[in-house]
Write an enzyme that holds these catalytic residues in place. Structure first.
Site, PDB file in Angstrom:
ATOM      1  CB  CYS A  39      -0.881   0.006   1.273  1.00  0.00           C
ATOM      2  SG  CYS A  39      -2.300   1.403   1.083  1.00  0.00           S
ATOM      3  CG  ASP A  41      -0.767   3.649   5.463  1.00  0.00           C
ATOM      4  OD1 ASP A  41       0.182   4.226   6.347  1.00  0.00           O
ATOM      5  OD2 ASP A  41      -1.948   3.726   5.782  1.00  0.00           O
ATOM      6  NE  ARG A  43      -0.831   4.096   8.896  1.00  0.00           N
ATOM      7  CZ  ARG A  43      -1.945   3.835   9.089  1.00  0.00           C
ATOM      8  NH1 ARG A  43      -2.392   3.673  10.487  1.00  0.00           N
ATOM      9  NH2 ARG A  43      -2.853   3.439   8.252  1.00  0.00           N
ATOM     10  CG  HIS A 100      -1.350  -1.606   5.825  1.00  0.00           C
ATOM     11  ND1 HIS A 100      -1.700  -0.600   6.473  1.00  0.00           N
ATOM     12  CD2 HIS A 100      -1.509  -1.083   4.630  1.00  0.00           C
ATOM     13  CE1 HIS A 100      -2.437   0.312   5.662  1.00  0.00           C
ATOM     14  NE2 HIS A 100      -2.056   0.100   4.580  1.00  0.00           N
ATOM     15  CB  CYS A 103      -5.685  -0.963   5.005  1.00  0.00           C
ATOM     16  SG  CYS A 103      -5.484  -0.526   3.112  1.00  0.00           S
TER      17      CYS A 103
END
Length: 208
Positions: A39, A41, A43, A100, A103
């Site tokens: 992703c 993302d 993080r 993850h 999400c």
């Protein structure tokens, strides 16, 4: 921006110097062993999660770590073309789909449609995981939001593994034993990684 510029200076003086020979060897070419699809993302750090150095992972990142099913097209397809390049040009030996916890893309699918009115391209992209969403909404009651999120994230990883096999050259290399694919579910708050076991049909903690 100042933080980023400072980071460039620190990298050049620190990490780059300590891996100078590695970077020198990467100057002319790359030979990654794994295609890592995760992703976008902020993080998620694929190299940190896997303990790998530059040159080991060929990384694709997009919202909700989605792999569109294979199709011949004249459109501009970033994820599909990157998969093609990794497998056919670079000859990666592994493909990992890494979802993850928490999400945002998966969560958005579980919200009412109106939530994404101002994000039309995101809404269109997430249509690719509506089959997963529909199963989750059918099987998990609204009173269990955490279970819904967990099932959505893990079900999405399994769905993308299925999409990978629609790529004819991936299916062929798997049959020949030249390529392995794996599905992961990374838990941000604990650092745990659950790996999909096809035989058992469930995610098991990868504890080595």
């Amino acid at each position: 921006m100042e933080k980023l510029l400072e980071g460039i200076v620190n990298f050049r003086r620190g990490d780059f110097e300590s891996h100078r020979e590695l970077f020198k060897g990467l100057k002319a070419s790359q030979k990654p062993h794994t295609l890592f699809i995760s992703c976008s993302d902020s993080r998620i750090d694929p190299n940190m999660i896997t303990g790998t150095l530059p040159g080991e992972l060929f990384i694709i990142r997009n919202i909700a770590n989605i792999v569109p099913p294979y199709r011949m097209t004249t459109e501009y397809v970033a994820t599909t073309s990157a998969i093609e390049y990794a497998v056919l040009a670079l000859g990666v030996e592994n493909i990992i789909i890494c979802g993850h916890s928490n999400c945002g893309g998966c969560a958005a699918c579980l919200h009412p449609e109106g939530k994404l009115e101002e994000l039309p391209h995101t809404r269109k992209w997430l249509e690719l995981i509506h089959p997963v969403r529909d199963r989750v909404l059918k099987e998990i009651p609204e009173s269990e939001p955490e279970a819904r999120a967990w099932m959505m994230e893990q079900g999405n990883v399994v769905e993308q593994l299925k999409h990978l096999i629609t790529f004819p050259y991936i299916a062929e290399k798997m049959r020949e034993g030249k390529l392995k694919i794996s599905g992961w579910h990374y838990i941000i708050e604990t650092g745990e990684v659950f790996i999909y076991d096809r035989d058992k049909g469930e995610f098991l903690l990868g504890n080595g």
